[in-house]
Design an enzyme around this catalytic site. Sequence first.
Site, short mmCIF file in Angstrom:
data_model
loop_
_atom_site.label_atom_id
_atom_site.label_comp_id
_atom_site.label_asym_id
_atom_site.label_seq_id
_atom_site.Cartn_x
_atom_site.Cartn_y
_atom_site.Cartn_z
N HIS B 40 0.83 -1.20 0.00
CA HIS B 40 0.00 0.00 0.00
C HIS B 40 0.87 1.25 0.00
CE1 HIS B 40 -2.37 -3.27 1.73
NE2 HIS B 40 -3.45 -2.64 1.33
N HIS B 271 -3.75 3.27 -3.47
CA HIS B 271 -3.97 2.77 -2.10
C HIS B 271 -3.33 1.42 -1.87
CE1 HIS B 271 -5.89 1.59 1.64
NE2 HIS B 271 -6.15 0.44 1.05
N GLU B 418 -17.31 -2.28 25.06
CA GLU B 418 -16.54 -3.52 25.22
C GLU B 418 -15.30 -3.51 24.31
OE1 GLU B 418 -19.75 -3.34 24.37
OE2 GLU B 418 -20.76 -3.92 26.23
N HIS B 480 -28.41 -12.46 25.62
CA HIS B 480 -27.40 -12.35 26.67
C HIS B 480 -26.77 -13.70 27.02
CE1 HIS B 480 -29.05 -8.41 26.90
NE2 HIS B 480 -28.44 -8.07 28.01
#
Lengths: 670, 670
Positions: B40, B271, B418, B480
């Site tokens: 890249h 890129h 999280e 859950h």
Amino acid sequence: MNTQALLQEMPETETVSERDMANAIRALVMDSVQKANSGHPGMPMGMADVATVLFNRFIKLDPLHPQWPDRDRFVLSAGHGSTLQYALHYLIGYPDMPIEELQRFRQLGAKTAGHPEYGHAQGIEMTTGPLGQGIATAVGMALAERLLVQRFGEDIVDHHTYVIAGDGCLQEGISHEAIDLAGHLRLSKLIVFWDNNSISIDGPTSLSTSMDQLMRFEAAGFDVQEIDGHDYEEIADAIARARSSDRPSLVSCRTIIGKGAPNLQGTEKTHGAPLGDSEIAAVRQAIDWPHQPFEVPEEIIETWRDAARRGADERREWCVRMAASPHGDDLRQAVLKQLPASLFEELGAFRREHVEKATKVATRKASEMVLGVINNATDLTIGGSADLTHSNLTVTPGMRDVTPQSFSGRYIHYGIREHGMAAAMNGLALHGGFIPYGGTFLAFADYARGAMRLSALMGQQVIYVMTHDSIGLGEDGPTHQPIEHLAMLRATPGINVFRPADIIETAECWELALKYSDRPSVIVLSRQNLAMLRHAHAEENRSSRGAYVLRETAEPRAITLMATGSEVEIACTAADMLRGQYKIPAAVVSMPSWELFEAQTPAYRRSVLAAAPRIGIEAAARLGWDRWIGEKGAFIGMQGFGASAPAPDLYRHFNITPENIVATARKLIN
Amino acid sequence: MNTQALLQEMPETETVSERDMANAIRALVMDSVQKANSGHPGMPMGMADVATVLFNRFIKLDPLHPQWPDRDRFVLSAGHGSTLQYALHYLIGYPDMPIEELQRFRQLGAKTAGHPEYGHAQGIEMTTGPLGQGIATAVGMALAERLLVQRFGEDIVDHHTYVIAGDGCLQEGISHEAIDLAGHLRLSKLIVFWDNNSISIDGPTSLSTSMDQLMRFEAAGFDVQEIDGHDYEEIADAIARARSSDRPSLVSCRTIIGKGAPNLQGTEKTHGAPLGDSEIAAVRQAIDWPHQPFEVPEEIIETWRDAARRGADERREWCVRMAASPHGDDLRQAVLKQLPASLFEELGAFRREHVEKATKVATRKASEMVLGVINNATDLTIGGSADLTHSNLTVTPGMRDVTPQSFSGRYIHYGIREHGMAAAMNGLALHGGFIPYGGTFLAFADYARGAMRLSALMGQQVIYVMTHDSIGLGEDGPTHQPIEHLAMLRATPGINVFRPADIIETAECWELALKYSDRPSVIVLSRQNLAMLRHAHAEENRSSRGAYVLRETAEPRAITLMATGSEVEIACTAADMLRGQYKIPAAVVSMPSWELFEAQTPAYRRSVLAAAPRIGIEAAARLGWDRWIGEKGAFIGMQGFGASAPAPDLYRHFNITPENIVATARKLIN
């Protein structure tokens, strides 16, 4: 007429205020949670006023026709507040939500699960609970509406998507991906209410955030407002303004969590536990609610039912417009997601053609070719990629982009947002009218996990196109090379995971992904070229059995080589070497889908597995393979993470070679 | 003195400009990518000027002492631009980065992997590539610095964390979680350079985003600036301002991707692919770089080395301050993460005490009790939770919160983030000085997957405390309730997954998590109470073997019941019933860690597994269990998703009961 007679003439319902209506919610919520001895009263009591105004004055729903395609979508992103939804459903009269269901909150078999579960009760537009999923999925729903308007006209498609989101939803990263996409596409009929109560589970939100949410949403291109979430007219004005905006809307509703509970409101104590008998008694006094638990005065219920009546009227008018519309039938067909039979014939012809040509391409390239057939045959498919379009090969000739200016295209640049893409695809599928597919690298299934699990749990037909499926991607190295991802997906209930070995299996797996309309599929594809492995065309979709004997032996098998995807070709080479060099009859089993193989009869499974020792070959983690190779088998695959190098070097380095298979087979046999 | 002599007196290096220095990067980058025929070039060529000014004028690094604790941290969040880092390392003189390594870019065994890999080459502070991880991990590094300053003083701890992030990093959801946390905690020494080149892989970023990033970062509490990323003085001014801000900084660097490539710059074509020979020739002309591939004039290298010399000077001064500081030894010990031996003695005493008391608690509660011992014995542990503190039970008495006002605490409210938590913990661990642990529900490992995988890939000691580990959590329902998560974690290389069965195993697993300093551990814990299962105290940490015979039989085993966590108690009950009601001798094997069991000798494994039929029992997906139960065994666990109901009802509903184990055992034996 005397006063008495005059009063009798006046409908009692006119005396019911929105405060009474909201208090009915509060009472039902606290009683449900108390009876279950488990649940989350804080959010529903805090947002009761907003929900009341939304449902009483604006929302377009007909509880007797919960699948009405032009209904407003209501998404409770803060799913722990499920009793808010259940109370609303009872009050506006969903037939499957009698008071007994509220009394069975969180019990086995009840429609009133701990969090709203799609398919449990009518009118639950999606499963929520994992925070942020609701707002991100709603983006897909709102997008579906825009796409259908473009196709079929605003006379028969014209509805809003309303979301109630909490602090948690807005803190989760997925919310960023979602609002950036929504703001970019100017999904003006998406209206998000933020339950801005300044409390999360650990305590005040100031423990962990200083975000200026209004500024943040404005940066994403939203129209933003902040209101007192307990002031009925402010709420109504905000909704009216949001509906007239040409941008998606955030309404920050300043609320008091657990509003109505005189001693606990405003604290995290109301968030996730019953209020307790004495506080509930105090609430009854504070909000002047003298009624028994689960008892709502008839006149309050009657007032609530006005919302349903308004919805029923709107639906009747819609039916008239549908009858008059030239696109009525098209909308009906789209909603049913009916694929033309010709599509499957064309896929059969595709397979025949490429068996004859022995086409050798990467399976990602094969997927692109198959998609060309599919996208030509149906408009139901909506494609996209998380900024890897020309790596995933998910766009086909003639597909135009969906842009903020035009929703006439059917290809979505989801951006570098795997999680947002997966959730938006869930929303497109849930809304109806579309079969969404979207691409990323298999390793980045990690980023989309939360939403992929919900695809499975909700049984939505979302097709994940996951390319660059092993060390075969080469130089990008271990971060991009999936190892545990096949195991992760196979362990997830309700997903079909396909790893085709060549162009023919790729076509078969796509066909299966289209036919399994009650679940998501993950199609796992190679970056590298793979030989066509079939000897002859068969009408049968052999991948539909999950696993099958690709190369049988003339003599009784001495060994069975089982592989998936790019490793099937390696297994075939090894089988040839075993026969040629050592006269060892080795069968090759291709296993494009473990789930479908597991679903076959034991007799079929035995015929494929057979009695000879078995070697499993997959450039991935071993976990799960022992199911197929047995205690005396062997596994050839990855023991750890990958590495950065050209792919052929990596296969040699990690010893996933015909030579190693041959050596292992000889050891097993002797 | 004549002109010639005068010129000789003038050091040649003074004639080297930052433009020359940046062009050296550009040339090395394009040559490396071209030789590898993969990589890249776009980002490194675009950000060459920013990187040059940063390294030439500001950064504090000593390539001869790459582990110097007070070095600045440089994180290439846009990891695909790895050649930027390799070129910088070569130019400033890391001894392990000779030009030959750049010539081996992306080849097997090279230090110059496709993406920067932690541990491959000195000075690579972390593995990047999965977008957004760099910026989020850097937040943990910057936080670690603040915490160490508070502990040991600014005279010996005083460094910056610099990040180069791309559009992808800022689109990923994890960036939202990261910048909200960084802004909240006012991590003023975190400086993020955004390579604002308006190009992503699919094309212009306007295909998928309309985000006002400056406004967004400002909303998060960042100091924001926008500059021309090719103007050396603007870059320098921006860095100077960012360094003096009391908030974390975003510097939006408007750049041209592939800058220097006359025909391709500014497009996505630069890129992710080599520029090609003819364009490379054109670059050489355009930037006036007549040198051969991989050749950098000595005077340019010499100028680059000034940065290293400045760093070496700074390090020498730091050594002087260390010698003078009363906290020098403490810092040294913290960086070595040395745990006191007394800690392990106390954990042994803890086990003895609770065997004697037969303490019956949820393992999450047991974990809290163990953590009380650990956190008392060492300061290395830094706790936290993603807003589930009182569910995960991750805080212990006396622990104070880390707040924007004070870094003297050691408990972090990570918010409902999280993924951001996991990445921040990676940063804390990588920075050094801390052993971070953090809690969430096991099901939400999904949200943290991307960063958890990096914990494993980088071999970082991060301890995940994941409670509510099965249907045993009850009413919250299927969203859950983890099903596939144990398989997902067990399939991931390099993680120790622990699922202790009682308070004793919980103490043992925590001890192991502390001892395995070269990898992350996941400690999976129950919501519900579990009996203490040991008959007697043993000095040995029995969990260290991964699996062991908890209940042996007097007679030869007729059946072996294998279970983990909360299901071990159920297996014990079943074993009692088998013996009591049917005189069937059933052994019970507890398997707290599959990874550690797999690492035992075959002889030990055989002694545990033995010859009798085996039943695996775990309230989770079957995937992986066939490794232990063999072809003739049985599995009792989950076949699909869970449900919402009280836990005992769910165990009965899903038939994970002693009665079903007994019936299955009798069938297997007969």
